[in-house]
Enzyme design. Structure first.
Site, PDB file in Angstrom:
ATOM      1  N   GLY A 156       0.807  -1.217   0.000  1.00 29.25           N
ATOM      2  CA  GLY A 156       0.000   0.000   0.000  1.00 29.25           C
ATOM      3  C   GLY A 156       0.832   1.255   0.000  1.00 29.25           C
ATOM      4  O   GLY A 156       0.402   2.294   0.503  1.00 29.25           O
ATOM      5  N   SER A 181       4.779  -5.624  -2.825  1.00 30.19           N
ATOM      6  CA  SER A 181       4.945  -4.191  -3.053  1.00 30.19           C
ATOM      7  C   SER A 181       5.666  -3.546  -1.861  1.00 30.19           C
ATOM      8  O   SER A 181       6.767  -3.959  -1.514  1.00 30.19           O
ATOM      9  CB  SER A 181       3.584  -3.543  -3.339  1.00 30.19           C
ATOM     10  OG  SER A 181       3.744  -2.245  -3.846  1.00 30.19           O
TER      11      SER A 181
END
Length: 545
Positions: free
Chosen positions: A120, A200
């Protein structure tokens, strides 16, 4: 009481009941209860405090977890404060450091443990079921642990002073791993068989956790999905300046760390989190992200997470544990903008690479810039007509090449196996490609493997047989790695392809497609291009200001 033989009897009794309490578990903090999943297959303990934070400890390492009297009902999800893109406002609470433990009801104890670090961009997300439903992985007889950590300005303000030394969010992650190591046996888990994995920013966090001295002994294996601590966007190189941009957005004009600290600690957290100023970029591929890990200055009686560049740390003495590294084939799709004219207007006035490269002269930098531009664009300028070329460049610079280069460093320093993969599967659960409007492109966008690992509530559609096959394949491979340190052990009769680890002399990639296959390094020309550039010009002498 500790979970043991009683799990089986209890589960048989409750198999078809809904919202039944899971067996009580006693840890040092007290006794807690959870719930049993609707089909009786998972014991869920949700929202357990693993540490404490509040406005008084803002920007600092977390405090120990609370204790309680009676039975703590671990049945509620929490999230850390973050902005709500498209919705407006800020959601989450400041005392948000909670962990979720999902236990397979019928597994033989001790059970291997997989701890997931959510992504995120270090300012969004949580460990909750919206994205990370446990059903697919827990079916493979592993315990899945997810958790929250402080995000954005609350987790990654770094003022280079003892009151705000930086990396609070990463120190939360360390606290979560320490909690798991200490308590997971009470849930039937094996504290000596813990695998961390993330995607990520969660993969970059996992890479950072691999590098940090604070995590020695806390995990046994790692899976790094589309992120790296050595990527150009992984480190905030001027964190006090970034904090001053936040302050300016809030109506204050100062670059003094102590003044910034005073402003930020008195500010309501929702106002602080909502501030999103534009960051001027020095180079075209410098990150627009504001809140990132930093290199900490050492302070007496303060445990630093990292004190030098992660590249330098892993180049000296990395943890000698098995690691899986990989990325998707079209990572950059989610970054290109449909309305990109303003974004591209100054593309010809800035070097296309990022500030983690250091050149002896502008002339040298210009030559390298010209060489890279020619590779991606020939003699054309960057424009709306070659957005897919820009996507390829972002895939390479932000994700694919840093992940491969990090894996090469690990192979050269360790004798533990390093596995490389390339996720190129294009199915109905490639959710981020759909959400960003690129569903007609082939391959897999950044994050597109997630809905095959997790039953995220964000993607509630029926699962076709083709996608179900990929779900069963990737969860079996990930859980095999967690159980045995080998993603395709000889004992797994369902394995159709043997995943061969890479070596110092040769990359071996597992390609996730309709049919698994082993293959060579993907995109070797761009790998050679950027390896040569980074070998010559990587800024390894960076020190915090």
């Amino acid at each position: 009481m500790k979970l043991g033989k009683k799990i089986v009897l209890f589960t048989l009794f409750a198999m078809n009941l809904v919202d039944q309490p899971a067996p009580e578990v006693e840890i040092e903090q007290g006794i807690l209860s959870g719930i049993i999943s609707a089909d009786g297959s998972i014991l869920e303990y949700i929202g357990i405090p693993y540490a404490t934070t509040n406005s008084d400890t803002r920007f600092k390492a977390p405090l120990p977890p609370p204790s309680w009297e009676g039975v703590y009902k671990a049945t509620r999800e929490y999230s850390c404060p973050s902005p709500q893109p498209g919705l407006g406002g800020v959601s989450g609470i400041e005392d948000c450091l909670k962990v979720n433990v999902y236990v397979p009801a019928l597994a033989k104890t001790p059970i291997p443990v997989m701890v997931f670090v959510h992504g995120g961009a270090f300012y969004l997300g949580s460990g909750g079921k919206l994205m990370y439903g446990p059903e697919f992985l827990v079916k493979q007889d592993v315990i899945l642990v997810t958790f929250n950590y402080r995000l954005g300005v609350l987790g990654f303000t770094c003022l280079n002073i003892p009151e705000a030394p930086g990396n609070a969010g990463l120190k939360d992650q360390v606290a979560a791993l320490r909690w798991v190591k200490k308590n997971i046996a009470a849930f039937g888990g094996d504290p000596d068989n813990i695998t961390i994995f993330g995607q990520s920013a969660g993969a970059t966090s996992t890479s950072m956790l691999l590098a940090s001295e604070t995590t020695v002994g806390l995990f046994n294996r790692a899976i790094v999905q589309s992120g790296s601590a050595i990527a150009s966007w992984a480190i905030n190189r001027d964190p006090v300046w970034v904090a001053s941009l936040i302050a300016k957005e809030l109506g204050y004009n100062t670059t003094d760390p102590y003044e910034l600290y005073d402003i930020f600690t008195k500010m309501p957290y929702k106002d602080l989190v909502a501030a999103r100023p534009r960051k001027p970029l020095g180079k075209f591929l410098d990150t627009e992200l504001l809140h990132l890990p930093c290199i900490e200055k050492p302070f007496q009686d303060k445990e630093a997470f990292i004190k030098e560049l992660p590249f330098n740390i892993i180049s000296k003495k990395p943890k000698n544990i098995p690691v899986i590294y990989g990325s998707t084939s079209k990572e950059g799709l989610f970054l290109i903008r449909v309305n990109a004219e303003d974004y591209l207007k100054d593309a010809e006035t800035k070097y296309i690479f990022a500030s983690d490269l250091k050149f002896p002269s502008d002339n040298e930098a210009h030559k390298v810039d010209k060489r890279a531009r020619r590779y991606y664009f020939g003699e054309e300028k960057m424009s709306m007509q070659n957005l897919m070329n820009i996507s390829d460049m972002m895939t390479d610079l932000y994700f694919e090449k840093p992940v491969i280069l990090e894996s090469a460093v690990m192979m050269n320093k360790n004798d533990a196996p390093v596995y490389n993969y390339y996720f190129n599967y294009d199915g109905g659960r490639n959710f981020l490609k759909y959400l960003t409007g690129h569903q007609n492109e082939t391959g897999a966008c950044h994050g597109d493997e997630l809905m095959y690992l997790f039953k995220g509530r964000i993607w509630p559609f029926m699962i076709n047989s083709r996608d179900q096959k990929m779900i069963e394949t990737i969860t079996r491979i990930w859980s095999n790695f967690a159980k045995y340190g080998d993603p395709t052990p000889p004992s797994d009769q369902d394995t159709t392809v043997r995943w061969i680890p890479s070596t110092k002399d040769k990359f071996n990639f597992l390609y996730f497609e309709d049919e698994l296959k082993m293959g060579p390094l993907p995109n070797p020309d761009t790998y050679r291009l950027w390896k040569d550039i980074y070998d010559k010009y990587r800024d390894v002498d960076f020190k915090p200001k």
